[in-house]
Design an enzyme around this catalytic site. Structure first.
Site, PDB file in Angstrom:
ATOM      1  N   TYR A  49       0.935  -1.220   0.109  1.00  0.00           N
ATOM      2  CA  TYR A  49       0.186   0.043   0.017  1.00  0.00           C
ATOM      3  C   TYR A  49       0.974   1.202   0.168  1.00  0.00           C
ATOM      4  CZ  TYR A  49      -3.921  -3.093   1.642  1.00  0.00           C
ATOM      5  OH  TYR A  49      -4.890  -3.953   1.834  1.00  0.00           O
ATOM      6  N   HIS A 107       0.501 -11.727   1.974  1.00  0.00           N
ATOM      7  CA  HIS A 107      -0.711 -11.074   1.316  1.00  0.00           C
ATOM      8  C   HIS A 107      -1.382 -11.846  -0.038  1.00  0.00           C
ATOM      9  CE1 HIS A 107      -1.828  -6.729   0.264  1.00  0.00           C
ATOM     10  NE2 HIS A 107      -2.533  -7.456   0.119  1.00  0.00           N
TER      11      HIS A 107
END
Ligand code: A2P
Length: 270
Positions: A49, A107
């Protein structure tokens, strides 16, 4: 204070603040401050991010002790090689200005590398630098495979989940295995908020369609992680604990499922 659920030896607040696509420093500062004011204590970031350091800085300024916060980050796909998992995680701790995270996730089920990466997460857990470890975007197949080599099973599986992507088999399997499901994009990324069924239920419960979607997540046993940079919506998205959808309305909402993904599709990942 919003309710929490048990997570291993600690607890996890039942709504988290999603930080995907919050890249602008001003937006992030403003929205995290609004979230803290509204009562959020659970913040969900990831290496990819690009906002861990911004989040770390704004949380440092908050008048809260570390144990009042719940911070999650995730190992990026490009950091899945064994030495890089540990190295990139050390950098995440520096970025977040903390000595530990509450939850560390892989992830994505990266082919060929996810087993080794999971072993590193187990060692990070043993070292106390993560209070819980888990995965993201794992299907039942990936979880069953992990079960064969894992010493510690994931505490959490964070997946895309909303009324348009209900994933009942995955929810059932995670329940059986004691894995907490977190719902990312619980508002389907804002697509589908104008649905008629949602509008009717919103009227019935004097809530908004977004609140109906988030409440659905809670009632299927998942922890929603809504993202918003809009202060009124940030407040609205945590105000979902004062009503309950009836069993009949949950059945009505089941009919909205259309296997709609707004993000990554891990189903064919070997
Ligand atoms: P914004 O950030 O501009 O407020 P998801 O969490 O499913 O990924 O959805 C995020 C999207 O939904 C963002 O575009 C966000 O817009 C929007 N959103 C977040 N909360 C609400 C809400 N309560 N009502 C309507 N849209 C919302």
């Amino acid at each position: 204070m919003i309710p929490s659920s048990k997570l291993g030896t600690h607890t996890i607040p039942q709504v988290g603040f999603g930080l995907w696509q919050v890249k602008d420093q001003t937006d992030l500062d403003r929205s995290v401050i609004a979230a803290l004011d509204a009562g959020y204590r659970h913040f969900d970031t990831a290496q990819i991010y690009g906002n861990e350091a911004m989040l770390g800085t704004v949380l440092q300024k908050a008048d809260l002790t570390r144990d009042e916060l719940f911070i999650t980050t995730k190992i990026s796909v490009q950091n899945f090689r064994k030495p890089t998992v540990r190295k990139s995680f050390e950098q995440s701790l520096i970025n977040l200005q903390t000595e530990y995270v509450d939850l560390l996730l892989l992830h994505f089920p990266v082919t060929g590398l996810r087993k080794g990466a999971w072993q590193v997460l187990e060692s990070i857990l043993a070292d106390g630098q993560a209070r819980s470890i888990g995965v993201s975007n794992y299907t039942v197949r990936h979880l069953k495979q992990l079960k064969k080599y894992a010493t510690v099973m994931p505490a959490v599986n964070q997946v895309e989940l909303h009324v348009y992507l209900q994933q009942p088999e995955l929810l059932e399997y995670c329940k059986q295995e004691g894995i907490v499901v977190e719902a990312y994009s619980p508002l389907a990324h804002g697509k589908g908020l104008d649905d008629e069924t949602l509008a009717k239920l919103a009227k019935k419960y004097s809530k908004t369609p977004a609140q109906i979607m988030l409440r659905w997540c809670l009632q299927v046993g998942a922890i929603p992680l809504p993202k918003s940079v809009t202060p009124e919506r940030i407040v609205q998205n945590i105000d979902i604990f004062d009503f309950k959808l009836s069993a009949a309305d949950m059945t009505t909402l089941s009919s909205l499922d259309k296997n709609m993904r707004t993000c990554w599709d891990p189903t064919r990942v070997p």
